[in-house]
Design a protein around this motif. Sequence first.
Motif, short mmCIF file in Angstrom:
data_model
loop_
_atom_site.label_atom_id
_atom_site.label_comp_id
_atom_site.label_asym_id
_atom_site.label_seq_id
_atom_site.Cartn_x
_atom_site.Cartn_y
_atom_site.Cartn_z
N ALA A 1 0.86 -1.22 0.06
CA ALA A 1 0.09 0.05 0.13
C ALA A 1 0.81 1.11 0.03
N ASP A 2 2.06 1.05 0.86
CA ASP A 2 2.84 2.36 0.68
C ASP A 2 3.51 2.58 -0.62
N ARG A 3 3.79 1.85 -1.21
CA ARG A 3 4.30 1.71 -2.56
C ARG A 3 3.21 2.32 -3.58
N LEU A 4 1.99 2.14 -3.53
CA LEU A 4 1.07 2.55 -3.96
C LEU A 4 0.68 4.23 -3.68
N GLY A 5 1.19 4.75 -2.62
CA GLY A 5 1.06 5.99 -2.16
C GLY A 5 -0.07 6.06 -1.07
N HIS A 6 -0.30 4.82 -0.36
CA HIS A 6 -1.50 4.79 0.53
C HIS A 6 -1.09 4.31 2.02
N SER A 7 -1.95 4.68 3.05
CA SER A 7 -1.21 4.49 4.35
C SER A 7 -2.38 3.26 4.87
N LEU A 8 -1.77 2.03 5.01
CA LEU A 8 -2.77 1.13 5.45
C LEU A 8 -2.20 0.73 6.76
N SER A 9 -3.12 0.59 7.68
CA SER A 9 -2.54 0.29 9.06
C SER A 9 -2.56 -1.27 9.28
N PRO A 10 -2.02 -1.77 10.30
CA PRO A 10 -2.04 -3.28 10.37
C PRO A 10 -3.23 -3.71 10.74
N ASP A 11 -4.07 -2.95 11.48
CA ASP A 11 -5.47 -3.46 11.90
C ASP A 11 -6.45 -3.42 10.49
N GLN A 12 -6.13 -2.47 9.52
CA GLN A 12 -6.85 -2.58 8.39
C GLN A 12 -6.26 -3.80 7.41
N ALA A 13 -5.11 -4.22 7.53
CA ALA A 13 -4.58 -5.37 6.89
C ALA A 13 -4.95 -6.61 7.51
N ARG A 14 -5.36 -6.71 8.67
CA ARG A 14 -5.90 -7.95 9.21
C ARG A 14 -7.39 -8.01 8.85
N GLN A 15 -8.06 -6.88 8.67
CA GLN A 15 -9.39 -6.94 8.13
C GLN A 15 -9.52 -7.58 6.80
N MET A 16 -8.58 -7.07 6.00
CA MET A 16 -8.31 -7.74 4.54
C MET A 16 -7.94 -8.90 4.91
N ALA A 17 -7.25 -9.38 5.57
CA ALA A 17 -6.85 -10.87 5.79
C ALA A 17 -8.06 -11.91 6.29
#
Length: 223
Positions: free
Chosen positions: A18-34
Amino acid sequence: MTTRIGSDAWIDLLVQGADRLGHSLSPDQARQMALHVQLLLEWNQRTNLTAITDPVHVAVKHCLDAIAPLHLLPEEGALLDIGTGGGFPGIPLKIMRPDLDMTLIDSVRKKISFVNHVIRQLRLTRIEALHARAQTLAEQTDRKARYQVVVCRALTDLTTAVSLALPLLAPQGRLIAYQGPNDSSAEGLARDATDLRMIPIETVYYQLPFLDDRRKVSLLQRV
């Protein structure tokens, strides 16, 4: 590369991507996606939801690709995801933008049953998943010209995406169409903008992190 979905390495992959795409993704948001992806692959064993099952590929080609045009979303308003399938891009976009009201539709009932299951499991609010076609939705008075943004990821034909989105878009509303890198249909639409009542605004090219797949999104506005 083998990385278990939901592991620290998988979460880091999403955050860094997400950072490489220019976006800030939190670990909690990533866990939701998981959790979304874990449910996707569980249901996929009995319902055809995705051909992509490799943990890295599903993270990049589904989750990260879904949020690539995040910066194109409006500051407020309602979003419609036409042809959401297994919940992409709608669910990842909702995770990133919980403030937006979202409607996800698909013509396949089993897919919408799955998406509603994900919504309950993730405890998402201000979001609905409906078994409907865009043409049918547009016949409802309360849906016509309601949405500030429509996203289409399942449709490769931009002309079709425009025709489906147009009656559902509010004045000055925007269509975000996910496309392959070689699709030149946006250029053709520019010549027919008067008839279609939709004008191309911007085409954003990007590469998916880690896999370097080339993609683009076309942004069009209702006039």
